[in-house]
Design a protein around this motif. Structure first.
Motif, short mmCIF file in Angstrom:
data_model
loop_
_atom_site.label_atom_id
_atom_site.label_comp_id
_atom_site.label_asym_id
_atom_site.label_seq_id
_atom_site.Cartn_x
_atom_site.Cartn_y
_atom_site.Cartn_z
N LEU A 9 -23.33 41.32 -9.45
CA LEU A 9 -22.38 42.33 -8.49
C LEU A 9 -21.10 42.39 -10.19
CD1 LEU A 9 -20.63 43.69 -6.40
CD2 LEU A 9 -19.93 41.32 -6.06
N GLY A 10 -20.97 41.61 -11.27
CA GLY A 10 -20.14 41.49 -11.47
C GLY A 10 -20.03 39.98 -12.36
N GLU A 11 -18.42 39.39 -12.84
CA GLU A 11 -17.72 38.21 -12.93
C GLU A 11 -16.52 38.24 -13.22
OE1 GLU A 11 -18.40 36.38 -17.77
OE2 GLU A 11 -19.35 38.48 -17.03
N VAL A 12 -16.32 36.50 -13.06
CA VAL A 12 -15.74 36.16 -12.56
C VAL A 12 -14.29 36.35 -14.16
CG1 VAL A 12 -13.68 34.49 -12.76
CG2 VAL A 12 -15.94 34.34 -11.09
N ILE A 13 -13.32 37.18 -14.35
CA ILE A 13 -12.64 37.45 -15.79
C ILE A 13 -11.60 36.22 -16.37
CG2 ILE A 13 -13.71 39.41 -16.29
CD1 ILE A 13 -11.46 40.59 -15.60
N LYS A 14 -10.99 35.68 -14.47
CA LYS A 14 -9.74 35.02 -14.72
C LYS A 14 -8.68 34.39 -13.34
CE LYS A 14 -6.46 38.75 -15.00
NZ LYS A 14 -5.27 39.74 -16.51
N THR A 15 -8.62 33.66 -14.14
CA THR A 15 -7.57 32.75 -12.54
C THR A 15 -6.75 34.20 -12.51
OG1 THR A 15 -6.13 31.70 -13.77
CG2 THR A 15 -8.60 30.78 -13.38
N HIS A 16 -5.71 33.74 -11.31
CA HIS A 16 -4.41 34.50 -10.47
C HIS A 16 -3.66 33.81 -9.93
CE1 HIS A 16 -2.86 38.50 -10.00
NE2 HIS A 16 -2.98 37.75 -9.14
N GLY A 17 -2.88 33.62 -10.80
CA GLY A 17 -1.89 33.01 -9.64
C GLY A 17 -2.00 31.54 -9.74
N LEU A 18 -2.09 30.62 -9.18
CA LEU A 18 -1.74 29.32 -8.97
C LEU A 18 -2.29 28.62 -7.60
CD1 LEU A 18 1.64 27.90 -9.29
CD2 LEU A 18 -0.24 28.17 -11.19
N ASN A 19 -2.76 29.47 -6.61
CA ASN A 19 -3.33 29.04 -5.54
C ASN A 19 -4.74 29.77 -5.54
OD1 ASN A 19 -0.91 28.45 -4.12
ND2 ASN A 19 -0.54 31.12 -3.54
N GLY A 20 -5.97 29.44 -6.47
CA GLY A 20 -7.75 29.66 -6.34
C GLY A 20 -8.00 31.06 -6.82
N ASP A 74 -6.96 24.69 -11.24
CA ASP A 74 -8.21 24.04 -11.90
C ASP A 74 -9.11 24.17 -11.27
OD1 ASP A 74 -6.22 22.77 -13.65
OD2 ASP A 74 -6.35 20.40 -12.33
N GLN A 75 -9.22 24.68 -9.42
CA GLN A 75 -10.52 25.11 -9.31
C GLN A 75 -10.81 26.38 -9.79
OE1 GLN A 75 -9.53 24.01 -4.67
NE2 GLN A 75 -10.73 22.24 -5.36
N ALA A 76 -9.95 27.34 -9.63
CA ALA A 76 -9.99 28.48 -9.98
C ALA A 76 -10.65 28.55 -11.28
CB ALA A 76 -9.29 29.56 -9.23
N LYS A 77 -10.13 27.63 -12.13
CA LYS A 77 -10.83 27.99 -13.41
C LYS A 77 -12.10 27.48 -13.59
CE LYS A 77 -6.19 26.77 -15.79
NZ LYS A 77 -5.05 25.68 -16.78
N ALA A 78 -12.79 26.75 -12.97
CA ALA A 78 -14.03 26.43 -13.41
C ALA A 78 -15.40 27.98 -12.80
CB ALA A 78 -14.23 24.77 -12.44
N LEU A 79 -14.56 28.34 -12.55
CA LEU A 79 -15.53 29.48 -12.07
C LEU A 79 -15.03 31.04 -12.91
CD1 LEU A 79 -14.57 30.07 -8.09
CD2 LEU A 79 -16.02 29.03 -9.24
N VAL A 80 -14.75 30.85 -14.36
CA VAL A 80 -13.94 31.78 -14.64
C VAL A 80 -15.74 31.87 -15.62
CG1 VAL A 80 -13.00 32.50 -17.16
CG2 VAL A 80 -11.37 31.76 -14.70
N LYS A 81 -16.33 32.92 -16.01
CA LYS A 81 -17.28 33.72 -16.70
C LYS A 81 -18.28 33.50 -15.83
CE LYS A 81 -15.74 32.98 -21.64
NZ LYS A 81 -15.89 32.72 -22.86
N ALA A 82 -17.73 33.33 -14.90
CA ALA A 82 -19.30 32.65 -13.42
C ALA A 82 -19.84 34.24 -12.79
CB ALA A 82 -19.05 31.83 -12.02
N LYS A 83 -20.56 34.38 -13.12
CA LYS A 83 -21.28 35.95 -12.71
C LYS A 83 -21.80 35.53 -11.09
CE LYS A 83 -23.78 36.87 -16.95
NZ LYS A 83 -22.72 36.81 -17.74
N LEU A 84 -21.30 37.22 -10.44
CA LEU A 84 -21.45 36.95 -9.18
C LEU A 84 -22.85 37.72 -8.66
CD1 LEU A 84 -17.97 37.06 -10.14
CD2 LEU A 84 -17.95 37.32 -7.51
N TYR A 85 -23.46 37.23 -7.59
CA TYR A 85 -24.83 38.27 -7.69
C TYR A 85 -24.36 38.68 -6.26
CZ TYR A 85 -26.71 37.26 -11.47
OH TYR A 85 -26.72 37.04 -13.41
#
Length: 181
Positions: A9-20, A74-85
């Motif tokens: 479907l896509g890819e996580v490219i960056k975080t947005h804000g401070l709330n995940g 921090d939790q959101a940063k761990a998802l950056v570059k993850a591919k979505l399916y």
């Protein structure tokens, strides 16, 4: 869920804000069809892990997503570059004559009734889609343009192309020929 049973479907490219929240690049033809998603699979350590969506806002080929239980930067940063399916069963229905890129893999590629090779996959290089074709053990990249890919009959597993003059020669010339010139 296995990756073979899904489409990207896509890819996580960056975080947005401070709330995940995260920003996602959607790699689909009709992004707005995904405005009401409830969940996706994220690739993590080679496995597909289900993530449930709290909110999603689709804008062109990007989406702002808040996943359940992802509440910090921090939790959101761990998802950056993850591919979505998503499962293949969720693909929107197509009209006759239309196809998805993943449907091309395994089709025989012909030019003027001459078998060229077998399609392996579609590669996206900076927005340019190329069909990777195995021609006698060598990879040939064919641009997916209307004037080049004339037709694809997925049921018959047959693709008809009109290649630009010399395209095959570039790939199939022996390495020694290239060194001599």
């Amino acid at each position: 869920m296995r990756q073979d049973d899904c489409y990207q479907l896509g890819e996580v490219i960056k975080t947005h804000g401070l709330n995940g929240e995260v920003s996602i690049s959607l790699e689909v033809d009709f992004p707005n069809e995904y405005q009401n998603l409830e969940s996706v699979f994220l690739e993590q350590s080679g496995k597909l892990v289900p993530f449930f969506i709290d909110t999603i806002q689709v804008n062109n080929n990007k989406a702002l997503v808040k996943f359940e239980d992802i509440d910090s930067l921090d939790q959101a940063k761990a998802l950056v570059k993850a591919k979505l399916y998503l499962p293949l069963s969720l693909l929107p229905d197509l009209e006759d004559g239309q196809y998805y890129f993943h449907d091309l893999a395994g089709c025989e590629v012909f030019e003027e009734n001459q078998l060229i090779g077998v399609a392996k996959e579609v590669i996206d290089l900076n927005g340019n889609q190329l069909l990777s074709v195995d021609v006698n053990g060598k990879e040939v990249l064919i641009p997916l343009k209307d004037e080049i890919l004339l037709s694809a009959d997925i049921k018959a597993r047959k693709i008809i192309v009109n290649l630009p003059e010399g395209l095959l020669d570039v790939y199939l010339k022996e390495d020694s020929d290239l060194l001599e010139n």
